[in-house]
Scaffold this motif. Structure first.
Motif: not given
Length: 483
Positions: A420-421, A439-441, A429-430, A413-415
């Motif tokens: 991500x390696x 995540x950050x803002x 993910x988990x 769900x991260x922008x």
């Protein structure tokens, strides 16, 4: 039931006994399916043979329950004499034996067994119910992961009782056959343990009547960290932490009996809590720092062992320090025993890590348990800063959940998902789904960003909270409310 489930709870997996021998954890599950609750002194269970619920009770003088493991055999015995409030009596003697097989390469154990001995006699209202036949089979599998052991199993049984109604020439011999199907699931780690058992029983009477009883039993243990202020205002410290260990058992019977009675019956009990005071943190560079509470908790628990009065919270967290902290967090005692008992091999597991380094034992153990990997086959880079992606991966490997990610091709769900390696994708993910990382803002995870010692401490505390609270929620409330 809701009120009882909201309590802070603890171990009833450990069997209360005089002189019990507790084996290695092949299966923490209880082999009995009566829905009984017990603590150090008292024992209670409900019996439905007569067509109405009767509660039988006993104390440690009336009960002896033991477990023994020897040469792959796990034996559990019960010997008890119980009484009801109106003079009812129950005597029971049981001996179960299970074959325990250790699949060390897989990190799993199985326990499959049968009953060797089972005698029981119950007297209610002048009628004696005598057990004349008992068939029993159980199987449990345990997955031993670094941070927690998870297990699940099934029990099936058939009891046949004989009893007499009428007198003299009008006496009639009757039977009751009780078919039972039971499922259990649980976990056990350094911070807590919970086992929940769902048991459904059908009572078939020789005159054609039937009773149905469902029992939901849950046993749990917790270790809660509390801050205790120093009562003396002129002392050398303001306060410190204490670990409070608590245990409890809750049991709910839902019944629809041949007599026409329907309803629910709740039993519960608690163990005497214990308290342990911890060492006092005295860092001088944490005043008003956002991670102060997390850092001091981890230090008090022995997860950090800094000898300096300065923690340096904003400096990078080294890979070796983070790995050692995880090792201590998942079970300090186990790792310490490994360090002391294993023969020292001639060669280090990594070329850039000397065996004489203080925390070498934790690195070797974490590698052997699959929690960490080197940056290559031969190098660990112990003094390099750990990244957010590496930390997430280590958390999930320690929990043994790395295989619970979706099939390849999924997105997190991260922008900044594309950054991500590949090695860390499942872990990120988990860990995100479990709430171990956020995540950050802006919705970015920043996988390659170095973790400061402060941020690593907040993550580690969140990891401990998961072991203490989230697993218990899943293995107690979620199972009870949806089964």
């Amino acid at each position: 039931m809701q009120k009882k489930l909201s309590k802070i709870m603890l171990v009833a997996l450990a069997i209360f006994v005089i002189g019990a021998t507790i084996p290695f954890n092949a299966s923490a599950a209880s082999l009995e399916t009566t829905g009984a609750v017990k603590n150090e002194y008292t024992y209670e269970e409900a019996v439905f043979l007569s067509g109405q619920p009767v509660i039988f009770k006993g104390t440690s003088r009336d009960i002896k329950i033991t477990q023994k493991e020897s040469k792959g055999k796990l034996t559990e015995t019960y010997n008890m004499k119980l009484t009801g409030s109106n003079g009812e009596t129950l005597t029971r003697n049981i001996a179960y034996e299970s074959d325990v097989v250790d699949y060390a390469v897989l990190g799993q154990k199985t326990s499959n067994g049968e009953v060797n001995k089972y005698t029981e006699k119950v007297t209610i209202g002048g009628v004696t119910y005598t057990l004349v036949d008992y068939q029993f089979s159980q199987g449990t599998v345990t997955d031993n992961r670094a941070a927690s052991d998870y297990y699940s199993g099934n029990i099936i049984s058939r009891k046949t009782y004989s009893y007499e109604t009428g007198r003299g020439r009008d006496a009639v011999q009757n039977t009751i056959t009780v078919e039972t199907d039971s499922r259990h699931a649980g976990y056990e780690n350094f911070w807590g343990a919970t086992e929940t058992q769902i048991t459904e029983s059908v009572y078939a009477y020789s005159d054609g009547r039937t009773s149905h009883v469902k029992n939901r039993l849950s046993t749990s243990k917790s270790r809660i960290l509390n801050y205790e202020e120093n009562l003396g205002s002129l002392g050398s410290f303001e306060g410190g932490y204490a670990v409070v260990s608590e245990k409890d058992v809750i049991s709910e019977y839902t019944y629809d009996l041949a007599s026409g009675q329907k309803g629910t019956l709740d039993l519960d009990t608690e163990y005497m809590p214990t308290i342990e005071r911890l060492i006092i943190p005295k860092f001088r560079d944490l005043n008003n720092h956002y991670a102060k509470e997390s850092i001091e908790k981890l230090y008090s628990l022995g997860i950090y062992s800094d000898s300096s009065n300065f923690f340096s919270p904003n400096t990078p967290m080294k890979r070796i320090d983070f790995t050692a902290a995880i090792g201590k967090a998942v079970d300090l005692r186990v790792f310490e025993e490994e360090k002391k008992s294993r023969k020292t091999p001639a060669k280090s597991v990594f070329l850039d890590l000397k065996r004489s380094v203080k925390d070498y034992g934790y690195i070797e153990s974490a590698l052997n348990k699959g929690i960490i990997k080197g940056v290559s086959a031969d190098y660990f880079m112990p003094d390099a800063a750990i990244t957010r992606a590496q930390a997430a991966t280590i958390f999930v490997r320690a929990l043994g959940l790395e295989n619970r990610a979706p099939d390849p091709g999924y997105l997190t769900s991260f922008v900044d998902d594309s950054q991500i390696p590949n090695y860390a994708r499942d872990g990120v993910y988990i860990a995100s789904e479990l709430g171990l990382i956020i995540g950050d803002t802006t919705g970015r995870f920043n996988p390659n960003k170095q973790l400061s010692r402060a941020d690593a401490s907040i993550m580690l505390e969140r990891f401990l909270k998961y072991l203490e609270d989230d697993l218990k929620q899943n293995y107690r409330d979620d199972i009870l409310f949806f089964n």
